[in-house]
Design an enzyme around this catalytic site. Structure first.
Site, PDB file in Angstrom:
ATOM      1  N   HIS A 200      75.479  12.793  30.180  1.00 33.04           N
ATOM      2  CA  HIS A 200      74.687  13.021  28.973  1.00 33.04           C
ATOM      3  C   HIS A 200      73.304  13.571  29.292  1.00 33.04           C
ATOM      4  CE1 HIS A 200      74.602   8.844  30.279  1.00 33.04           C
ATOM      5  NE2 HIS A 200      73.324   9.081  30.305  1.00 33.04           N
ATOM      6  N   ARG A 307      77.952  17.030  18.366  1.00 32.80           N
ATOM      7  CA  ARG A 307      78.376  15.734  18.912  1.00 32.80           C
ATOM      8  C   ARG A 307      77.787  14.616  18.054  1.00 32.80           C
ATOM      9  NH1 ARG A 307      77.158  18.602  24.040  1.00 32.80           N
ATOM     10  NH2 ARG A 307      78.980  18.463  25.429  1.00 32.80           N
ATOM     11  N   ARG A 343      82.319  17.139  15.408  1.00 34.19           N
ATOM     12  CA  ARG A 343      83.288  16.349  16.163  1.00 34.19           C
ATOM     13  C   ARG A 343      83.175  14.885  15.786  1.00 34.19           C
ATOM     14  NH1 ARG A 343      82.968  16.206  22.605  1.00 34.19           N
ATOM     15  NH2 ARG A 343      81.151  14.910  22.206  1.00 34.19           N
ATOM     16  N   GLU A 442      91.183  18.414  26.054  1.00 38.73           N
ATOM     17  CA  GLU A 442      90.380  17.938  27.191  1.00 38.73           C
ATOM     18  C   GLU A 442      91.129  16.924  28.038  1.00 38.73           C
ATOM     19  OE1 GLU A 442      86.661  16.375  25.753  1.00 38.73           O
ATOM     20  OE2 GLU A 442      87.578  15.355  24.073  1.00 38.73           O
ATOM     21  N   ASN A 465      84.627  20.060  30.257  1.00 37.55           N
ATOM     22  CA  ASN A 465      84.001  19.001  31.063  1.00 37.55           C
ATOM     23  C   ASN A 465      84.995  17.890  31.354  1.00 37.55           C
ATOM     24  OD1 ASN A 465      81.755  20.509  30.460  1.00 37.55           O
ATOM     25  ND2 ASN A 465      80.973  19.095  28.931  1.00 37.55           N
ATOM     26  N   ASP A 466      85.625  17.407  30.275  1.00 41.27           N
ATOM     27  CA  ASP A 466      86.598  16.333  30.472  1.00 41.27           C
ATOM     28  C   ASP A 466      87.890  16.867  31.068  1.00 41.27           C
ATOM     29  OD1 ASP A 466      85.489  13.828  29.795  1.00 41.27           O
ATOM     30  OD2 ASP A 466      85.330  14.516  27.732  1.00 41.27           O
ATOM     31  N   ARG A 476      83.336  12.545  36.180  1.00 33.66           N
ATOM     32  CA  ARG A 476      82.341  13.614  36.040  1.00 33.66           C
ATOM     33  C   ARG A 476      80.908  13.141  36.270  1.00 33.66           C
ATOM     34  NH1 ARG A 476      82.899  14.879  29.543  1.00 33.66           N
ATOM     35  NH2 ARG A 476      80.679  15.064  29.293  1.00 33.66           N
ATOM     36  N   CYS A 513      84.114  24.835  24.610  1.00 37.50           N
ATOM     37  CA  CYS A 513      82.819  24.228  24.286  1.00 37.50           C
ATOM     38  C   CYS A 513      82.296  23.364  25.433  1.00 37.50           C
ATOM     39  CB  CYS A 513      82.905  23.416  23.006  1.00 37.50           C
ATOM     40  SG  CYS A 513      83.983  21.988  23.146  1.00 37.50           S
TER      41      CYS A 513
HETATM   42  C1  PEP Z   1      83.890  18.427  27.091  1.00 38.17           C
HETATM   43  O1  PEP Z   1      84.485  17.426  27.477  1.00 38.17           O
HETATM   44  O2  PEP Z   1      83.956  19.533  27.649  1.00 38.17           O
HETATM   45  C2  PEP Z   1      83.022  18.372  25.905  1.00 38.17           C
HETATM   46  C3  PEP Z   1      82.498  19.456  25.377  1.00 38.17           C
HETATM   47  O3  PEP Z   1      82.747  17.150  25.379  1.00 38.17           O
HETATM   48  P1  PEP Z   1      81.717  16.107  26.019  1.00 38.17           P
HETATM   49  O4  PEP Z   1      80.953  16.817  27.090  1.00 38.17           O
HETATM   50  O5  PEP Z   1      80.862  15.658  24.894  1.00 38.17           O
HETATM   51  O6  PEP Z   1      82.638  15.054  26.536  1.00 38.17           O
HETATM   52 MG    MG Z   2      84.632  15.682  26.209  1.00 38.24          MG
END
Ligand code: PEP
Ligand code: MG
Length: 593
Positions: A200, A307, A343, A442, A465-466, A476, A513
């Protein structure tokens, strides 16, 4: 020199401001003067009172909104915050050892941890988790109450002589709730010991365009507030107390970085298209109103990912339907073209709020997070769905569901949305009839079964990301395995290619995203694979526009084709470095990882 993970690009020279943490590993901190003791005890008592009032309000609200069972946790916390034995121990440490209140709390917590460690029983572990929660609550009030404020400086401002140098935060860890309050501080750089590229704090620093390095082990012990420090967010290097020549060299780089950034922002009114005129949509990822304003400033075409969990993270208790509706309405009004993909709640993992259950899972990222948590709280989930549908009257709104793993989950979610629509209609409450619903891809299972999902959803958004962390089985946020969480890898590109291809065949709108969408080298490949919608931190929109302006479709298709033949991340990385250099050498400065 310290080496960490590059999480937000840019270069900055500044002075250290250390963020102390209740759970920090540092030595106990003493008061400068025994005369400060009474004031410190008063400060401590105030923090206890604030925590107690806060808990009282939470018990009431959680009881009403979620039920008595959930509120019971906070009743326990109320008894801990009023425990005279615990409070007396902290006061005694301040008085007899001249410790700061924060250090006193930390020592008391260590004491409890040592005592409870002798008990194997789950009950004691849970009590310790409760004590830790309460101590952290008091601690966060302490760290917010008057402590020497960082020297004023504005972000992006040309640094003046030493006294006016920008402030660089150095912390062991920055919690999501603390990260949110960073918005109000004049911070020009962030260095943390923990965390990875998609934590975050990394996401928040990128959204504010602040150079940042995470996973910088040992940095807290090496610096003191007031030290000069250089943060190089391009390759994750932090230089502590550098010599004058190094400072001069980095100041020059910092100037170049800001100049280039200013120049790029001037492209806000140019069309977003490739060199041969193929249009693309550059959207923004936003967490709050200030991100929405940044999205407008950089000329984003809309918001590709809002988010909502940050509303919950900064809220004392559960935001009700009206509060959510009002928040979403404001966010839509402030966003470019009023086009916003909202989301639903994605809590859990690294983002937890106390009112939704305690954090004692062995594998929080694999556990009870995101949509799974929403399913467990049907009343809460329904309230959010209704608030989003109602906000849909005020713009072009999409509703996006995170962490969908199976077709059953998608069907369940579709059923809930349908029910909410029916209820709103029956109650005569106005809502957006044309709100589209979509799935975040994801979890690898969703990517593998993409065809089945595409048949039952309006659009998809790839959360790289996930997707990356689950694909390579590497947390991560864990700096030790950060080398595996690598977007430029054969496995990731193969999966992305498969999903993008399925969307092309079925004509399903698709966005990426995750952070990849704001990284120039990845963007070259994604565009070559046919992606036309990219959603990223607002700060990256000008750069990505410039990258795409500089490349033709045929060129990018060739890059993508070639990347899919390569076998290792290293090969992909060096291949793409060369291609980016070829396309636009200026923009190399903006890549990271
Ligand atoms: C992701 O997982 O790529 C994503 C955009 O969501 P977050 O980073 O909020 O988990
Ligand atoms: Mg995510």
């Amino acid at each position: 020199m310290h080496k960490g993970i590059a999480v937000s690009p840019g270069v900055v020279v500044g002075v250290v401001h250390r963020v102390e943490s209740v759970f920090g590993s540092g030595e106990p901190v003493g008061l400068h003067d025994r005369a400060m003791i009474p004031a410190e005890i008063e400060r401590f008592d105030r923090a206890v009172k604030l925590s107690s009032d806060e808990l009282h309000a939470i018990v009431q609200k959680v009881g009403q909104e979620l039920g008595e069972a959930e509120a019971a946790i906070f009743r326990t916390h109320m008894t801990i915050v009023q425990d005279q034995g615990l409070l007396a121990k902290v006061r005694a440490l301040i008085e007899t050892q001249s410790l700061t209140a924060l250090s006193g709390l930390q020592m008391v917590l260590q004491d409890y941890a040592a005592t409870f460690a002798r008990h194997e029983h789950e009950f004691f572990r849970e009590r310790l988790a409760d004590i830790r929660d309460v101590i952290s609550r008091i601690g966060s009030h302490l760290s917010l109450s008057p402590v020497p404020a960082p020297a004023p400086a504005s972000i992006g401002e040309e640094p003046g002589p030493n006294g006016d140098d920008p402030v660089i935060l150095v912390a062991h860890e920055i919690l999501p709730s603390q990260a949110m309050s960073l918005g109000t501080l004049p911070i020009a750089g962030i260095v943390t010991e923990t965390g990875g590229g998609t934590s975050h704090v990394a996401i928040l620093s990128r959204s504010r365009g602040i150079p940042a390095v995470s996973g910088c082990v040992g940095i807290s012990a090496d610096v003191r507030s007031g030290d000069t420090i250089i943060v190089d967010g391009r390759d994750g290097v932090v230089l502590v107390r550098p010599d004058p020549e190094t400072i001069a060299a980095y100041r020059k780089m910092q100037r170049e970085f800001f100049n280039l950034k200013d120049r790029l922002v001037s492209n806000r009114d140019q069309p977003a298209a490739s060199a041969d005129g193929v249009p693309v949509e550059l959207l923004a990822n936003i967490n709050n109103l200030s991100d929405a304003h940044s999205a407008v400033q950089v000329g984003a075409a809309g918001v590709g990912l809002f988010r909502t969990e940050y509303l919950f993270l900064t809220h004392q208790d559960v935001p009700d339907e009206e509060e959510q509706y009002e928040h979403y309405r404001q966010m839509i009004a402030a966003s470019p073209t009023r086009a916003v993909t909202i989301r639903t709640l994605d809590l859990g993992g690294d983002k937890t709020v106390p009112y939704l259950g305690r954090r004692n899972e062995a594998n929080p990222f694999m556990g009870w997070r995101s949509i799974r948590l929403s399913f467990e709280h049907p009343r809460l989930f329904e309230r959010q769905i209704r608030a989003i549908l109602r906000a849909g009257k005020h713009g072009k709104v999409n509703m996006l569901f995170p962490m969908i793993t199976t077709l059953e989950e998608l069907r369940h979610v579709n059923k809930l949305v349908e029910e909410s629509r029916r209820n709103l209609r029956r109650e005569g409450v106005p809502f957006g009839e044309d709100v589209k619903t979509g799935v975040m891809v994801e979890v690898p299972a969703a990517a593998v079964c993409i065809d089945a999902l595409l048949r039952e959803t309006d659009f998809i958004s790839i959360g790289s990301n996930d997707l990356i962390q689950y694909l390579v089985a590497a947390d991560r946020d864990n700096a030790k395995v950060a080398h595996l969480c690598e977007p430029l890898s054969p496995a990731i590109f193969k999966v992305l290619h498969m999903v993008l291809d399925a969307c092309r065949r079925t004509g399903t709108p698709v966005t990426v995203c995750g952070e990849m969408a704001g990284q120039p080298r990845s963007v070259l490949v994604l565009f070559g694979m046919g992606l036309r919608r990219f959603s990223m931190s607002p700060a990256f929109v000008p750069t990505i526009k410039a990258v795409l302006n500089a490349v033709t479709t045929a060129q990018a298709e060739r890059f993508a084709h070639q990347v899919l033949q390569l076998k290792t991340s290293e090969e992909i990385r060096s291949y793409l470095n060369a291609r980016l250099h070829e396309v636009s050498s200026d923009l190399e400065m903006f890549d990271f990882t």
